[in-house]
Write an enzyme that holds these catalytic residues in place. Structure first.
Site, PDB file in Angstrom:
ATOM      1  N   ASP A   1       0.812  -1.216   0.000  1.00 35.08           N
ATOM      2  CA  ASP A   1       0.000   0.000   0.000  1.00 35.08           C
ATOM      3  C   ASP A   1       0.843   1.264   0.000  1.00 35.08           C
ATOM      4  O   ASP A   1       0.334   2.350  -0.260  1.00 35.08           O
ATOM      5  CB  ASP A   1      -0.849   0.022   1.282  1.00 35.08           C
ATOM      6  CG  ASP A   1      -2.215  -0.597   1.064  1.00 35.08           C
ATOM      7  OD1 ASP A   1      -2.727  -0.518  -0.052  1.00 35.08           O
ATOM      8  OD2 ASP A   1      -2.759  -1.142   2.039  1.00 35.08           O
TER       9      ASP A   1
HETATM   10  C1  BGC Z   1       0.243   1.243   6.342  1.00 32.29           C
HETATM   11  C2  BGC Z   1      -0.085   0.043   5.514  1.00 32.29           C
HETATM   12  C3  BGC Z   1      -1.571  -0.074   5.354  1.00 32.29           C
HETATM   13  C4  BGC Z   1      -2.181   1.230   4.875  1.00 32.29           C
HETATM   14  C5  BGC Z   1      -3.689   1.117   4.867  1.00 32.29           C
HETATM   15  C6  BGC Z   1      -0.408   2.472   5.792  1.00 32.29           C
HETATM   16  O1  BGC Z   1      -0.142   3.561   6.620  1.00 32.29           O
HETATM   17  O2  BGC Z   1       1.630   1.400   6.408  1.00 32.29           O
HETATM   18  O3  BGC Z   1       0.427  -1.118   6.131  1.00 32.29           O
HETATM   19  O4  BGC Z   1      -1.848  -1.081   4.427  1.00 32.29           O
HETATM   20  O5  BGC Z   1      -1.806   2.297   5.695  1.00 32.29           O
HETATM   21  O6  BGC Z   1      -4.297   2.172   4.281  1.00 32.29           O
HETATM   22  C1  NOJ Z   2      -1.828  -3.756   5.454  1.00 31.80           C
HETATM   23  C2  NOJ Z   2      -3.002  -3.758   4.525  1.00 31.80           C
HETATM   24  O1  NOJ Z   2      -4.162  -4.157   5.216  1.00 31.80           O
HETATM   25  C3  NOJ Z   2      -2.752  -4.695   3.355  1.00 31.80           C
HETATM   26  O2  NOJ Z   2      -3.835  -4.626   2.456  1.00 31.80           O
HETATM   27  C4  NOJ Z   2      -1.463  -4.357   2.672  1.00 31.80           C
HETATM   28  O3  NOJ Z   2      -1.253  -5.296   1.626  1.00 31.80           O
HETATM   29  C5  NOJ Z   2      -0.313  -4.362   3.647  1.00 31.80           C
HETATM   30  N1  NOJ Z   2      -0.596  -3.496   4.746  1.00 31.80           N
HETATM   31  C6  NOJ Z   2       1.009  -3.932   3.001  1.00 31.80           C
HETATM   32  O4  NOJ Z   2       1.030  -2.573   2.716  1.00 31.80           O
END
Ligand code: BGC
Ligand code: NOJ
Length: 808
Positions: A483
């Site tokens: 993400d």
């Molecule tokens: C986090 C990710 C997460 C995302 C969700 C980010 O701040 O680092 O792990 O998937 O937010 O929107």
């Molecule tokens: C948490 C999110 O829920 C997931 O969708 C994502 O793939 C991982 N973070 C990695 O960014």
């Protein structure tokens, strides 16, 4: 250092001290009503939606941590204490908390009195039940006063924490006998209330927080408890609470128990009132009567135990490694069920007011629970698919109450569509229910625009093909699985979101991860197409996969590992040419899982690079070197300090991809080594470093660049649970359902010399005994006494028992 131990027989983790390195929690509830409960009784509960129907108020990020939720106070003469330790933090003569499958038992004793609180959410109920047992272990009679305490949330957890100009005037309660009713907003549009009762006469009550605690006091010094006299206060606005006062006399050596019920009650809209101004309490009285004595609680506990035994009986491992057994048989599938129930909504790191159900998250979670609750997985798939758009793209999230896609976030995460294929394939492999592919499912929940589920998958698959970049690799969109790799969002001001501020026309940035994911998915997609009789589509899919493989090998290979991406300008991400972020874990795992580079040695080389550059004693970090400063063209990943989260943290979700990849190239020993580095039961001894619960996975462990290397965060709600389950159960232990049979193909290395798995699948039982002699290239199988070719055991008729002998 350990702070407790596993009781494998009881399937409980037993916490021996209240001073754990972080609150260690459990989840109660299996259907509609859920509670989060920490080892000292902190937490909250809600009905279906942690944001809109929250019963108890909880203050996140508080100091001291984890106060609130529920509490009991005991007054023994002039001595006042709290048996769960918090909030008074008395010196206890003994303390124990047992977190089990949907139950939590907290026991504290002091001066000859032991109080045990046994919490559960019974099956079929929308209530948290707590049986409080008091025993007098001293030689003198005890005359105690016991005070219960809960603080109500005014339902909408977001408003509850923000809209004080309104909230401070809306709170309302009613009290009848020993039952407190929290009825805020019932007078207008709500037809639900909360009820908090006890099965015994009370000496008094309080429902107004300020009266009970005192405006300038903390929960550790409630005025009413300190003075010993309930004030029968009635909340009006401000902060409604529920507190009962019980007067309890206990002879030496004797005990008493009480049953407290904290429930959610909904009335028919046209039957809201008993009389003008008095809420209809009938359903609450009925609820209370179902828990009016200890025997009823016992019966509910027995039912819950049966429920869990039956679920967890689907895959049972017996191996010489007790830590492995407890992960595979109990805690990993248990966590998978919690991710099924909660997605990413409510934990001690997710506030319950933020994220809905993720499209990719829910599909991946399914991999870990589909064998436990296939019927519910089926419904989940149909719900998810209904949030897809007709061009194959998908809402990134949807809301659990409405099942509608979330407009604020929208779509554009280009890995999302392919996860639907992964989820559906897993479901069909488990159940053989090909019928699901013919179900009519809407696009964007529009009943006027529907297509078969297979057609949804077709659009997912073709979405990738229709969105390829200059190197023939898939466009990344706003981000892919990672993400935080935001290659089309050049965010320079702090008040905009990284992921949804897409301010570049994204037709250049490409993802090697999605390319690997595409090849991985293509074989299942083609097999499903074949089963549907769409032979041409199947053939075409295999050809597309072959071309994608070529594109990866030509443009996605960096010399010693797979590249991560091309950015907006066509620059490489995850290459030795880069200053930071030279190598990333995700494409190494997924490309090798997909079989890319297996024939020509690239797969082995990539995995060796992972071992050399990314593997640490605490797990495999996401990238190296960590980004040392902010890169506007890369996005959120470079916003994190080195070693945390996506910037070179150990993101436990993707470690199992490398484990599976290692089994793919025949190195089960390496796979199992990586497994043990992050599997919580193996980390119990370093709990003071790891800090989160030793019975469940955390999303992230701080990486080698971090100041606090080895420290975990974000336990419970993570795709880590599902993928690690798949890695160990399907690939290392090697027992996995495929479309045409049960694959038995262990790859686990010499450390586990033998084991057996009892696997229920499609109504039959497979008793598999493995001698892991590592003497053959391919495992040898004898099925019901007859040697077979290969490692695929044909599915037997429902009711059959199949004996499989396997020698590796
Ligand atoms: C986090 C990710 C997460 C995302 C969700 C980010 O701040 O680092 O792990 O998937 O937010 O929107
Ligand atoms: C948490 C999110 O829920 C997931 O969708 C994502 O793939 C991982 N973070 C990695 O960014």
């Amino acid at each position: 250092m350990r702070f407790g131990h596993f009781d494998d027989e009881a399937r409980e983790y037993v916490i021996a001290t209240p001073r754990t390195p972080y609150p260690w929690i459990n989840y109660l509830g299996t259907e509609e009503f859920f509670s989060l409960i920490s080892h000292t009784g902190g937490g909250y509960c809600f009905y279906r939606d942690a944001r809109f129907r929250r019963l108890l108020r909880y203050r996140y990020n508080n100091s001291p941590t984890d106060v609130g939720g529920r509490a009991f106070y005991i007054r023994d003469g002039d001595d006042v204490w709290s048996p769960a330790w918090m909030p008074i933090k008395p010196k206890l003569d003994s303390f124990e908390c047992r977190h089990g499958l949907g139950t939590t038992k907290i026991r504290g004793s002091r001066n000859g009195v032991t109080a045990e609180m046994f919490y559960l959410v019974p099956l079929g109920e929308t209530a948290e039940v707590c049986r409080l047992t008091l025993t007098n272990d001293s030689k003198t009679p005890k005359a105690l006063k016991v005070f219960s305490f809960v603080e109500f949330c005014l339902w909408n957890a977001w408003d509850d924490q923000t809209n004080f100009q309104r909230n401070f005037s809306t709170g309302e309660v009613e009290v009848e006998g020993s039952t407190i009713y929290h009825v805020t907003e019932y007078r207008e549009r709500r037809n639900h209330y909360a009820v908090f009762g006890v099965n015994a006469p009370i000496a008094g009550f309080d429902t107004d927080r300020e009266t009970f605690i005192g405006l300038y006091n903390g929960l550790h010094e409630p005025e009413v408890v300190l003075t010993g006299s309930p004030r029968n206060s009635t909340a009006s606005g401000w902060a409604p609470i529920g507190s009962h006062c019980l007067e309890v006399s206990i002879a030496p050596g004797e005990g008493r128990d009480f049953v407290f019920v904290l429930g959610y009650v909904e009335n028919p809209v046209d039957d809201k009132w008993e009389k003008p101004g008095e809420v209809n309490k009938e359903p609450a009285r009925a609820l209370m009567s179902r828990f009016s004595d200890s025997a009823q609680v016992e019966a509910a506990v027995a039912k819950l135990r049966d429920y869990w035994s039956s679920l967890l009986g689907t895959y049972v491992l017996e191996s010489p490694d007790e830590r492995l057994n407890r992960m595979v048989n109990t805690w990993n599938p248990y966590q998978c069920m919690v991710t099924f129930n909660q997605s990413r909504s409510a934990s001690y790191f997710e506030s319950g007011i933020g994220r809905g159900m993720g499209f990719r998250d829910s599909n991946q979670d399914l991999l870990g629970f589909v064998h436990l609750i296939p019927e519910r997985a089926r419904q989940r798939i149909l719900d998810i698919a209904a949030t897809q758009f007709s061009d194959g793209s998908a809402y990134h999230q949807y809301q659990p109450l409405t099942k509608r896609g979330n407009h604020d976030i929208g779509s554009g995460f280009n890995d999302d569509p392919l996860w639907l294929i992964v989820g559906v394939a897993a479901y069909i492999k488990e159940t053989g229910d090909f019928e699901i592919l013919s179900e009519e499912v809407p696009f964007d929940n529009d009943e006027a625009n529907t297509a078969s589920l297979f057609e949804h998958l077709r659009r997912s698959f073709h979405f990738t093909l229709e969105n390829l970049g200059p190197h023939g690799l898939p466009l990344i969109g706003r981000a892919d699985w990672n993400d935080c790799l935001n290659l089309n969002c050049f965010s320079e001001t702090p008040d905009e979101p990284y992921q949804t501020t897409a301010n570049r026309e994204g037709r250049t940035a490409e993802s090697v991860f999605i390319a690997g994911q595409f090849v991985y998915t293509a074989s299942d997609y083609a097999a499903l197409a074949d089963h549907m009789g769409f032979t041409e589509e199947a053939t075409a899919a295999r050809e597309h996969a072959a071309s994608m493989k070529e594109a990866i090998l030509e443009h996605g290979w960096d010399g010693d590992w797979f590249l991560r991406a091309y950015d907006f300008f066509g620059h490489k991400v995850g290459s030795h040419e880069c200053e930071d972020g030279q190598i990333f874990i995700e494409p190494q795992g997924f490309c090798v899982m997909a079989g890319v580079g297996v024939e020509d040695g690239k797969a082995l080389r990539a995995l060796d690079s992972v071992a050399e550059r990314l593997a640490t004693p605490y797990g495999i970090v996401l990238n190296q070197p960590a980004y040392s400063g902010y890169h506007v063209e890369l996005g959120e990943i470079s916003s994190y300090p080195p070693g945390y989260k996506e910037n070179a943290g150990i993101f436990c979700h993707n470690n199992p991809w490398v484990m599976i990849a290692e089994t793919r190239v025949g190195r089960g020993d390496r796979a199992f080594d990586y497994y043990k580095r992050i599997a919580p039961a193996y980390l119990e001894e370093i709990s003071e470093i790891h800090r989160t619960e030793p019975y469940v996975y955390s999303q992230m462990v701080a990486g080698r660049d971090a100041v606090r290397e080895g420290e975990a965060k974000n336990s419970w709600l993570t795709g880590t649970a599902a993928w690690n389950y798949v890695a160990i159960a399907h690939h290392m232990l090697g027992v996995r359902p495929e479309l045409d049979g049960l694959r038995v193909s262990p790859r686990i290395g010499a450390e586990v010399p033998s084991f057996s798995v009892t696997r229920k699948c499609r109504g039959a039982v497979y008793r598999i005994r493995v001698v892991n002699s590592l003497a053959h290239d391919e495992p040898r199988l004898v099925v019901d006494g007859t040697a077979i070719e290969g490692t695929l055991v044909s599915y037997a008729a429902a009711g059959a028992t199949v004996d499989v002998e396997c020698e590796t």
